[in-house]
Design an enzyme around this catalytic site. Structure first.
Site, PDB file in Angstrom:
ATOM      1  N   ASP A 196       5.368 -34.331  12.377  1.00 28.99           N
ATOM      2  CA  ASP A 196       5.522 -34.066  10.947  1.00 28.99           C
ATOM      3  C   ASP A 196       6.065 -32.650  10.784  1.00 28.99           C
ATOM      4  OD1 ASP A 196       4.026 -35.629   8.316  1.00 28.99           O
ATOM      5  OD2 ASP A 196       4.862 -33.634   7.993  1.00 28.99           O
ATOM      6  N   ASP A 242       6.824 -43.990   8.841  1.00 31.08           N
ATOM      7  CA  ASP A 242       6.147 -44.052   7.535  1.00 31.08           C
ATOM      8  C   ASP A 242       6.587 -42.855   6.694  1.00 31.08           C
ATOM      9  OD1 ASP A 242       4.450 -44.659   5.432  1.00 31.08           O
ATOM     10  OD2 ASP A 242       2.718 -43.682   6.348  1.00 31.08           O
ATOM     11  N   CYS A 295       7.824 -46.722   0.782  1.00 32.22           N
ATOM     12  CA  CYS A 295       6.845 -46.696  -0.310  1.00 32.22           C
ATOM     13  C   CYS A 295       7.505 -46.463  -1.665  1.00 32.22           C
ATOM     14  CB  CYS A 295       5.773 -45.638  -0.057  1.00 32.22           C
ATOM     15  SG  CYS A 295       6.429 -43.952   0.068  1.00 32.22           S
ATOM     16  N   PHE A 314       6.396 -38.886  10.641  1.00 37.17           N
ATOM     17  CA  PHE A 314       5.893 -38.565   9.291  1.00 37.17           C
ATOM     18  C   PHE A 314       4.391 -38.846   9.262  1.00 37.17           C
ATOM     19  CE2 PHE A 314      10.197 -40.374   8.936  1.00 37.17           C
ATOM     20  CZ  PHE A 314      10.901 -39.304   8.391  1.00 37.17           C
ATOM     21  N   ARG A 323      -2.119 -50.172   8.968  1.00 44.07           N
ATOM     22  CA  ARG A 323      -2.573 -49.332  10.089  1.00 44.07           C
ATOM     23  C   ARG A 323      -3.345 -50.178  11.102  1.00 44.07           C
ATOM     24  NH1 ARG A 323      -4.720 -45.277   5.567  1.00 44.07           N
ATOM     25  NH2 ARG A 323      -2.806 -44.076   5.183  1.00 44.07           N
TER      26      ARG A 323
END
Length: 403
Positions: free
Chosen positions: A259, A307, A347, A237, A221
Site C-alpha cells: 500500500d 482491491d 467498489c 491496496f 475475504r
C-alpha cells in the site's frame, strides 16, 4: 404535509422502484416548504406517488421514504422501519457477524442518507441527507431500543458526519458522540475490538475511514482465504491488511501486502502482529510495484489480490477509471504464472458489472492469458442490493485461475 408535483419521467422512476427525484423533475411546489420537510408527491394528474424528504439545496430534491398513502411519520413509524432492517440481518447473517456488521444501508433499507455500522457495542453513524439529520434523535433512539430488545448491546453511538458530501445537502460537518437518555456518558469509547472470519481487528470509529472499517468484503475475504493454502500471495491496496490476513489464516506459504499509505502499512503491521501472522508489508505505489515485477519477469507470486479504492466517483471519470482498472489487472495477469490465481474487484457503482467484465476480457487478451472463473460475488448481504436501485450494487468481486 405540503404537496409537490413531479414530472412523468420522475413518476415512472418512482413507480419503478427508484427513490430519487431530481430538482429538474419537480414541476410544482409551494413556496413555504422548508428544507428537510416530508412532502406528499403527486403525479401531474394528481395521483399519489409517495412521500419523501424535500431539500431544494440538493441535486436529489426528494428522497422517497414511503409509497403508502396511509403512513404517518411518527416515532412508531421509524421504529418499525429500523426493526425491519435489523430483523432482515438477523435472518441472513451469521450470529458471529453481529460483532461487526452494517445495520442500516441507506436507501436499501428505506432510510435514505443513513448508514449505521455496529462494531462490538459501538454504533458508528453517518448521515448524508437533511431529512434524516432532522429526525436522527427519534431514529437512533429507536435503533438502540430495537437492538436491546433483541439482546444486542449498545454502549455508545459515535457520529461520523465529517464528510464533504453533507455540504451538498446544506448541512454542517462534525463528529462526536450522540447524546441520548438511553446511553451513559461514562460508557463512551471510540475503539472497538472486532472478530471477522476468526481474525481480530481494532477499529477506530473516530478516525478510521468512512465509519471505521470496511465490512462489505467480509465473505469475499473468506473466499480468498479458502484457496490460499500453499500459495505465495500478493495483496495489493491492502489498507488494513484484511485480505492478506485471511490468506495467511488460510495457510498461504507467504504473504506480501502493498500500500502507498504509511497509515495503511502501520495498520497492517499491527494487525499481523496482533493475530500472530507473518506478513511482509511494503510501502509502495501498486502500479509501480506491478510494473517492476513484470519488467523483471518476477513470477514468485502465484496469487494476487487487487482491491483498489474507487477509481471513479462520477460518471464523467469512468473512462479514466476503466484504464486504471485495466492497467493493474493487465500487470497482475502478466506477473502470474499459468495456474496462478487472481482475485480482483471494484467498489465503484459507476463501474458496472458489464463494464468491469469488459475490462477484464480486454486485460486478459492483452496479457495473452485465459481467465477461468472460480467465483463472482458482491458485497455482503448486510449491504443489501435493491434490484431497482442500481446505486446499491457497487461491489464487484471475481476470483479466477490464470490458464
Amino acid at each position: 404535509m405540503k404537496v409537490i408535483t413531479i414530472s412523468k419521467r420522475a413518476e415512472l422512476a418512482v413507480k419503478g422502484g427508484h427513490p430519487w427525484v431530481y430538482g429538474s423533475e419537480v414541476e410544482a411546489c409551494p413556496a413555504d416548504i422548508r428544507p428537510g420537510d416530508i412532502v406528499r408527491v403527486l403525479s401531474k394528474k394528481g395521483k399519489f406517488i409517495g412521500s419523501g424528504f424535500y431539500n431544494p439545496q440538493s441535486k436529489i430534491t426528494v428522497r422517497i421514504i414511503s409509497t403508502n398513502a396511509n403512513d404517518v411519520f411518527d416515532d412508531s413509524f421509524w421504529k418499525r422501519r429500523v426493526a425491519y432492517a435489523i430483523d432482515y440481518r438477523l435472518q441472513v447473517m451469521r450470529p458471529c457477524d453481529f460483532n461487526n456488521m452494517r445495520l442500516i444501508f441507506g436507501e436499501a433499507d428505506q432510510l435514505p442518507g443513513l448508514t449505521v455500522d455496529r462494531f462490538e457495542d459501538i454504533l458508528s453513524v453517518q448521515i448524508l441527507s437533511l431529512g434524516m439529520e432532522l429526525r436522527k434523535e427519534s431514529i437512533i433512539n429507536s435503533l438502540i431500543e430495537v437492538l436491546r430488545e433483541r439482546n444486542l448491546s449498545v454502549s455508545c453511538v459515535y457520529e461520523r458526519n465529517d464528510v464533504k458530501i453533507r455540504e451538498l445537502e446544506g448541512i454542517s460537518l462534525y463528529k462526536g458522540f450522540f447524546k441520548s437518555p438511553l446511553l451513559k456518558e461514562k460508557e463512551q469509547k471510540t475503539i472497538a475490538h472486532i472478530v471477522e472470519n476468526g481474525i481480530t481487528y481494532n477499529v477506530d470509529v473516530e478516525n478510521g475511514q468512512k465509519t471505521g472499517f470496511f465490512l462489505d468484503q467480509k465473505f469475499n475475504r473468506l473466499a480468498v482465504g479458502q484457496i490460499a493454502k500453499g500459495k505465495h500471495v500478493l495483496d495489493c491496496f491492502t489498507h488494513t491488511g484484511a485480505f492478506a490476513l485471511n490468506a495467511a489464516k488460510g495457510g498461504a506459504a507467504s504473504v506480501t501486502a502493498v500500500d502507498i499509505s504509511e497509515e495503511a502499512v502501520t495498520m497492517t503491521q499491527h494487525n499481523a502482529v496482533q493475530n500472530t501472522y507473518k506478513i511482509d508489508v511494503v510501502k509502495a505505489d501498486v502500479f509501480d510495484y506491478l510494473v517492476t515485477l513484470d519488467k523483471t519477469h518476477n513470477h514468485f507470486f502465484d496469487y494476487i489480490i487487487l482491491d483498489p479504492p474507487a477509481f471513479s466517483k462520477s460518471r464523467q471519470t469512468i473512462h479514466e477509471a476503466f484504464r486504471g482498472y485495466k492497467e493493474i489487472n493487465y500487470r497482475a495477469m502478466k506477473v502470474l504464472p499459468r495456474g496462478g490465481y487472481l482475485a480482483t474487484c471494484s467498489c465503484s457503482h459507476f463501474m458496472s458489472e458489464e463494464l468491469f467484465i469488459k475490462m477484464l476480457k480486454e486485460a486478459a487478451r492483452d496479457a495473452g492469458v485465459t481467465l477461468k472463473q472460480i467465483a463472482t460475488r458482491q458485497q455482503a448481504p448486510d449491504h443489501p442490493i435493491i434490484m431497482t436501485i442500481p446505486e446499491t450494487y457497487y461491489l464487484k468481486f471475481f476470483l479466477f485461475q490464470i490458464v
